[in-house]
Write an enzyme that holds these catalytic residues in place. Structure first.
Site, short mmCIF file in Angstrom:
data_model
loop_
_atom_site.label_atom_id
_atom_site.label_comp_id
_atom_site.label_asym_id
_atom_site.label_seq_id
_atom_site.Cartn_x
_atom_site.Cartn_y
_atom_site.Cartn_z
N ASP A 3 0.85 -1.19 0.00
CA ASP A 3 0.00 0.00 0.00
C ASP A 3 0.89 1.24 0.00
O ASP A 3 1.71 1.43 0.89
CB ASP A 3 -0.89 -0.04 1.26
CG ASP A 3 -1.80 1.17 1.35
OD1 ASP A 3 -1.94 1.88 0.35
OD2 ASP A 3 -2.35 1.39 2.45
N ASP A 7 -3.69 2.35 -5.34
CA ASP A 7 -2.43 2.33 -4.58
C ASP A 7 -2.29 1.10 -3.67
O ASP A 7 -1.52 1.10 -2.74
CB ASP A 7 -2.27 3.62 -3.77
CG ASP A 7 -3.20 3.66 -2.58
OD1 ASP A 7 -4.29 3.09 -2.66
OD2 ASP A 7 -2.83 4.27 -1.56
N GLU A 8 -3.06 0.06 -3.97
CA GLU A 8 -2.96 -1.14 -3.14
C GLU A 8 -2.87 -2.38 -4.04
O GLU A 8 -3.63 -2.50 -5.00
CB GLU A 8 -4.20 -1.33 -2.27
CG GLU A 8 -4.46 -0.28 -1.23
CD GLU A 8 -5.86 -0.47 -0.67
OE1 GLU A 8 -5.98 -0.96 0.45
OE2 GLU A 8 -6.83 -0.16 -1.39
MG LIG Z 1 -2.47 4.09 0.48
#
Ligand SMILES: [Mg+2]
Length: 404
Positions: free
Chosen positions: A9, A103-104
């Site tokens: 993340d 973003d993961e």
């Molecule tokens: Mg993040």
């Protein structure tokens, strides 16, 4: 061999990308938002978070708390681009990479563990490579299930690396507050607290039959995760349960024709996302917010599953027609739910093939040349509005990005 999953993340992703590409912003409290005066903050740097700047605040609210806050206009293509590049790095290790959001990522490294000294060594290498290439940090969790990996990763933010071995899972979960379980919001936390449950350990000892009676299918989910088990069937868990878009407008909209055009615009955006996910939907929800922030929603179930923007629009516009607005609106949103993968029989439906070719061409043009390159003429009456993708946005594989 035990399953080993990495959860990766990016820390304060949009804000970090901006700070990395504009050095004068480094170390400063910054927030990323759209271009309109009334758009909300979608991301903030750690320097800003320290002052209490949160996602979802309006620019005005944020500036009132911290007048020195630097507000940066979001650049969607830059975030999608970086996401795609991080994805490429991860794919060097294993093909089993899932983009969970912009973003993961989840990586199942079980099959490639023989090639590395340990899962932690893989995680370290990835963190180093991401920092070297993009000058941003990420947090990584290592676990035996996706959720353990995610909770481990979250517990080490920012720039963390937390590995939980199988034998350590009960210990890791024992004192973890229930609200740290992904998917548990404020209401669920309260409901659990009322039952005397505050930690995962407490939750794991609670009879599942009672949880099921109280929370339905969620009861099973809660019980499984609190014991460190995989609540999703293999490969599952990534499919969305609903897809939606909403926009806050620069000026309140009272004009009926303009509202309808905006609904069409949102319906088309939702339909394009459905097609990317290869999903169809049967439930349609229209959301509107008045200037005093009262938010209303109406929903309808249509007769068949669809991924056609026009059909979604008809349903949403029908909902709008059925209410008498008491004021102009500042926000509109269209969300679809009750999702199902595209049926293999869909091509047999009359006209589906032609429609499919039309959407395919529209999606490809917009993906290549940018949002709104081609769209229905009705949308022309809408003023251009710069929006920043939501952090939950999931880029699809064919999303174009600049090759190095
Ligand atoms: Mg993040």
């Amino acid at each position: 061999m035990d399953k080993t999953v990495l959860y990766i993340d990016m820390d304060a992703y949009f804000a970090s990308v901006e700070q990395a590409s504009r050095p004068h912003l480094k170390g400063k409290p910054i927030a990323v938002a759209g271009s309109g005066k009334r758009t909300v903050i979608v991301a903030s740097s750690y320097e800003a978070k320290r002052f209490g700047i949160r996602t979802g605040m309006t620019k005005g609210e944020a500036l009132a708390i911290l007048p020195s806050l630097v507000i940066v206009e979001g650049r969607n293509s830059k975030y999608v681009d970086t996401c795609a590049r991080v994805h490429e790095i991860l794919l060097r290790y294993t093909p089993d990479v899932v983009i969970h959001s912009i973003d993961e990522f989840y990586m199942d490294i079980t099959r490639c563990l023989d090639l590395f000294p340990s899962p932690v060594a893989v995680a370290r290498e990835i963190k180093k490579e991401i920092a070297r290439r993009f000058s941003i940090t990420c947090s990584v969790g290592v676990g035996t299930t996706r959720l353990i990996a995610k909770m481990a990763g979250e517990s080490g933010k920012p720039d963390g690396l937390v590995a939980v071995k199988k034998k350590d899972v009960p210990g890791f979960l024992e004192d973890l507050p229930v609200e740290d379980i992904p998917g548990i919001g404020r209401k669920m936390k309260l409901a659990l607290n009322v039952l005397g449950i505050t930690t995962c350990g407490g939750l794991s000892r609670y009879p599942v039959s009672v949880l099921r009676r109280r929370f339905g299918i969620w009861g099973d989910y809660l019980s499984l995760i609190s014991r460190g088990l995989e609540p999703f069937p293999a490969g599952g868990g990534g499919a969305p349960r609903s897809i939606g878009h909403s926009m806050t407008y620069e000026k309140n909209i009272g004009d009926k024709a303009m509202i309808t055009a905006r609904i069409l615009e949102l319906a088309e955006m939702v339909a394009a996302r459905l097609r990317r996910e290869k999903m169809t939907a049967k439930g349609i929800c229209l959301i509107w917010r008045y200037p005093d922030f009262t938010t209303c929603a109406k929903r309808v179930t249509i007769r068949f599953f669809t991924q056609d923007g026009r059909v979604i629009y008809d349903a949403a516009a029908g909902l709008m027609d059925s209410v008498r607005l008491k004021d102009a609106v500042r926000l509109l949103g269209v969300t679809v739910y009750n999702l199902r993968p595209v049926s293999p029989a869909a091509p047999l439906i009359d006209g589906f093939d032609r429609a499919q070719r039309l959407w395919g061409a529209m999606d490809r043009i917009n993906d290549t040349f940018g949002e709104y390159t081609i769209h229905r003429a009705t949308i022309l009456m809408c003023a251009k509005h710069h929006w920043v993708i939501s952090p939950a946005f999931k880029p699809h594989k064919s999303y174009p990005y600049r090759k190095e």
